[in-house]
Design a protein around this motif. Structure first.
Motif, PDB file in Angstrom:
ATOM      1  N   VAL A   1      31.898  58.539  44.881  1.00 38.71           N
ATOM      2  CA  VAL A   1      31.310  58.087  43.615  1.00 38.71           C
ATOM      3  C   VAL A   1      30.842  59.285  42.792  1.00 38.71           C
ATOM      4  N   LYS A   2      30.240  60.255  43.436  1.00 38.91           N
ATOM      5  CA  LYS A   2      29.771  61.448  42.728  1.00 38.91           C
ATOM      6  C   LYS A   2      30.937  62.224  42.121  1.00 38.91           C
ATOM      7  N   ALA A   3      32.018  62.391  42.897  1.00 38.04           N
ATOM      8  CA  ALA A   3      33.173  63.133  42.389  1.00 38.04           C
ATOM      9  C   ALA A   3      33.791  62.411  41.199  1.00 38.04           C
ATOM     10  N   ALA A   4      33.937  61.092  41.307  1.00 38.71           N
ATOM     11  CA  ALA A   4      34.505  60.324  40.199  1.00 38.71           C
ATOM     12  C   ALA A   4      33.605  60.402  38.972  1.00 38.71           C
ATOM     13  N   ALA A   5      32.287  60.378  39.187  1.00 39.40           N
ATOM     14  CA  ALA A   5      31.346  60.468  38.067  1.00 39.40           C
ATOM     15  C   ALA A   5      31.468  61.812  37.351  1.00 39.40           C
ATOM     16  N   ALA A   6      31.567  62.883  38.133  1.00 36.95           N
ATOM     17  CA  ALA A   6      31.702  64.211  37.527  1.00 36.95           C
ATOM     18  C   ALA A   6      33.007  64.314  36.743  1.00 36.95           C
ATOM     19  N   TYR A   7      34.082  63.770  37.315  1.00 34.07           N
ATOM     20  CA  TYR A   7      35.382  63.816  36.625  1.00 34.07           C
ATOM     21  C   TYR A   7      35.325  63.038  35.312  1.00 34.07           C
ATOM     22  N   CYS A   8      34.760  61.849  35.360  1.00 34.33           N
ATOM     23  CA  CYS A   8      34.632  61.055  34.131  1.00 34.33           C
ATOM     24  C   CYS A   8      33.802  61.791  33.089  1.00 34.33           C
ATOM     25  N   ALA A   9      32.741  62.443  33.541  1.00 33.01           N
ATOM     26  CA  ALA A   9      31.898  63.202  32.615  1.00 33.01           C
ATOM     27  C   ALA A   9      32.669  64.362  31.998  1.00 33.01           C
ATOM     28  N   LEU A  10      33.504  65.036  32.794  1.00 31.36           N
ATOM     29  CA  LEU A  10      34.321  66.125  32.264  1.00 31.36           C
ATOM     30  C   LEU A  10      35.339  65.614  31.251  1.00 31.36           C
ATOM     31  N   VAL A  11      35.882  64.425  31.505  1.00 34.85           N
ATOM     32  CA  VAL A  11      36.818  63.833  30.541  1.00 34.85           C
ATOM     33  C   VAL A  11      36.100  63.529  29.231  1.00 34.85           C
ATOM     34  N   GLU A  12      34.894  62.972  29.313  1.00 28.65           N
ATOM     35  CA  GLU A  12      34.172  62.669  28.072  1.00 28.65           C
ATOM     36  C   GLU A  12      33.829  63.956  27.317  1.00 28.65           C
ATOM     37  N   GLU A  13      33.485  65.020  28.040  1.00 34.52           N
ATOM     38  CA  GLU A  13      33.217  66.288  27.370  1.00 34.52           C
ATOM     39  C   GLU A  13      34.485  66.817  26.697  1.00 34.52           C
ATOM     40  N   THR A  14      35.624  66.661  27.359  1.00 34.80           N
ATOM     41  CA  THR A  14      36.895  67.047  26.745  1.00 34.80           C
ATOM     42  C   THR A  14      37.135  66.246  25.474  1.00 34.80           C
ATOM     43  N   ASP A  15      36.817  64.964  25.523  1.00 30.35           N
ATOM     44  CA  ASP A  15      36.960  64.115  24.343  1.00 30.35           C
ATOM     45  C   ASP A  15      36.109  64.633  23.182  1.00 30.35           C
ATOM     46  N   THR A  16      34.914  65.089  23.478  1.00 29.61           N
ATOM     47  CA  THR A  16      34.052  65.662  22.437  1.00 29.61           C
ATOM     48  C   THR A  16      34.699  66.898  21.820  1.00 29.61           C
ATOM     49  N   PHE A  17      35.296  67.740  22.659  1.00 31.11           N
ATOM     50  CA  PHE A  17      35.992  68.926  22.151  1.00 31.11           C
ATOM     51  C   PHE A  17      37.158  68.529  21.238  1.00 31.11           C
ATOM     52  N   VAL A  18      37.877  67.479  21.628  1.00 32.44           N
ATOM     53  CA  VAL A  18      38.986  66.995  20.797  1.00 32.44           C
ATOM     54  C   VAL A  18      38.474  66.606  19.418  1.00 32.44           C
ATOM     55  N   GLY A  19      37.352  65.905  19.382  1.00 31.73           N
ATOM     56  CA  GLY A  19      36.782  65.496  18.095  1.00 31.73           C
ATOM     57  C   GLY A  19      36.405  66.678  17.222  1.00 31.73           C
ATOM     58  N   LYS A  20      35.828  67.701  17.815  1.00 32.51           N
ATOM     59  CA  LYS A  20      35.424  68.884  17.047  1.00 32.51           C
ATOM     60  C   LYS A  20      36.635  69.624  16.482  1.00 32.51           C
ATOM     61  N   VAL A  21      37.639  69.822  17.325  1.00 29.02           N
ATOM     62  CA  VAL A  21      38.815  70.574  16.875  1.00 29.02           C
ATOM     63  C   VAL A  21      39.593  69.773  15.841  1.00 29.02           C
ATOM     64  N   ARG A  22      39.709  68.468  16.048  1.00 28.05           N
ATOM     65  CA  ARG A  22      40.447  67.659  15.076  1.00 28.05           C
ATOM     66  C   ARG A  22      39.748  67.686  13.713  1.00 28.05           C
ATOM     67  N   ALA A  23      38.438  67.595  13.705  1.00 29.38           N
ATOM     68  CA  ALA A  23      37.705  67.627  12.436  1.00 29.38           C
ATOM     69  C   ALA A  23      37.899  68.968  11.726  1.00 29.38           C
ATOM     70  N   ALA A  24      37.858  70.059  12.487  1.00 37.19           N
ATOM     71  CA  ALA A  24      38.059  71.383  11.890  1.00 37.19           C
ATOM     72  C   ALA A  24      39.481  71.538  11.369  1.00 37.19           C
ATOM     73  N   PHE A  25      40.440  71.005  12.101  1.00 35.78           N
ATOM     74  CA  PHE A  25      41.840  71.063  11.668  1.00 35.78           C
ATOM     75  C   PHE A  25      42.040  70.254  10.389  1.00 35.78           C
ATOM     76  N   ALA A  26      41.389  69.115  10.304  1.00 32.72           N
ATOM     77  CA  ALA A  26      41.487  68.299   9.095  1.00 32.72           C
ATOM     78  C   ALA A  26      40.906  69.030   7.886  1.00 32.72           C
ATOM     79  N   ARG A  27      39.787  69.716   8.103  1.00 29.21           N
ATOM     80  CA  ARG A  27      39.199  70.504   6.999  1.00 29.21           C
ATOM     81  C   ARG A  27      40.140  71.622   6.580  1.00 29.21           C
ATOM     82  N   TYR A  28      40.758  72.289   7.575  1.00 36.19           N
ATOM     83  CA  TYR A  28      41.662  73.393   7.283  1.00 36.19           C
ATOM     84  C   TYR A  28      42.860  72.924   6.466  1.00 36.19           C
ATOM     85  N   THR A  29      43.511  71.866   6.910  1.00 37.28           N
ATOM     86  CA  THR A  29      44.723  71.410   6.230  1.00 37.28           C
ATOM     87  C   THR A  29      44.405  70.830   4.853  1.00 37.28           C
TER      88      THR A  29
END
Length: 330
Positions: free
Chosen positions: A240-268
């Protein structure tokens, strides 16, 4: 219409099940937005459930056995063309920001600009003492063999690397660039160590989720030495702990996707360019399914990966169920 600017975010070890629009296990609002606003390939598979073969195959558009890259100690021949070369010939500036897991003397293979470096060694002889000093008690957790040695919420080289790479991408996109851009932003998460943001880790630990096949050993696994060797005897609480950490890492990756996509949209928008934004990963993670962790098997958790595209000329809210692979990206 001018050539579109293209940005692909490529994570490491993200199993496709672990997105909100796939199963609801992980909260991924930014990836869910890509699925709604663009096209999702629901049956996208890696060319090989291992980092280097998967990535080199994607770039070359050829199977690992065809390019002679079948493990993480191999490298793509400098003579092997990648899909980056015709992009350069078409006038693109091809930019790698972060991870691609290149090894050897050629660390570009068609990228004309490289920013931020990688988290894994790029030389033929890894500097083990330096790596040990950097990773500390997490040294063993970068491989499937020791991935359960340390689990929880906290700091790790992976989280620091990804934060730095995302910031490098934001800085790059804050500047004007003369040529049309093809950019790959490569992060290392949600690859183990299973050490994640403490708040997100506690959130998923409280949910107590485990893969439905946790604890199962089918006969064909028990009778196959390769598959059996990938199993771990794991108490449910640790799983359960390992799965929780993995899910948390995925959500953090999702946050990074949002930041980069927003910056890319501003750039274009500032440049007045059309654009394509995408997200994919190189392979998945069993994360406890059939008591296995990591990759290197051909179970769905290990080989099915996200592939999401959004942008000018790409249909919205479309799901393509045909089988595709990372070989098709180029």
């Amino acid at each position: 219409m001018k050539q579109p600017d293209i940005l692909l975010m490529m994570s490491d070890q993200h199993a496709a099940w672990y997105m909100g629009h796939e199963s609801g296990v992980v909260d991924t609002p930014n990836l869910d937005a890509l699925a709604v606003e663009g096209t999702r390939f629901s049956n996208c598979y890696t060319a090989c459930p291992l980092c280097v073969p998967a990535r080199m195959s994607m770039l070359a558009g050829r199977l690992p056995t065809r390019i002679g890259v079948t493990n993480n100690n191999h490298t793509l021949s400098p003579l092997a063309p990648t899909f980056l070369f015709p992009l350069v010939a078409a006038g693109y500036e091809t930019v790698l920001i972060g991870r691609m897991h290149f090894t050897g003397t050629d660390l570009r293979h068609g990228f004309v600009k490289r920013i931020g470096g990688d988290i894994t060694p790029t030389g033929w002889v890894p500097p083990r003492q330096e790596i040990q000093e950097e990773r500390g008690q997490l040294m063993s957790t970068f491989s499937a063999g020791g991935c359960l040695d340390v689990i929880g919420g906290g700091e790790s080289p992976v989280r620091y690397f990804d934060q730095e790479i995302v910031q490098d991408a934001l800085d790059y996109l804050a500047q004007p660039h003369e040529k049309p851009q093809f950019i790959v932003v490569g992060t290392f998460g949600p690859h183990f160590p299973y050490v994640a943001d403490p708040v997100l880790y506690r959130k998923y630990k409280a949910r107590g989720w485990l893969p439905p096949t946790f604890g199962e050993t089918p006969d064909f696994v028990a009778q196959n030495p390769w598959l059996k060797a990938h199993q771990k005897t794991t108490e449910q609480a640790m799983a359960v702990k390992a799965a929780a950490a993995y899910c948390a890492l995925v959500e953090e990756t999702d946050t990074f996707v949002g930041k980069v996509r927003a910056a890319f949209a501003r750039y274009t928008a500032a440049a007045g360019h059309s654009s394509v934004f995408g997200y994919l990963s190189d392979h998945g993670d069993m994360i406890g399914a059939r008591n296995m962790y990591g990759k290197q098997t051909f179970f769905e958790d290990s080989v099915r990966v996200p592939l999401l595209l959004v942008g000018d000329g790409i249909p919205a809210n479309r799901v393509i169920t045909d089988n595709v692979s990372l070989l098709d990206v180029g």
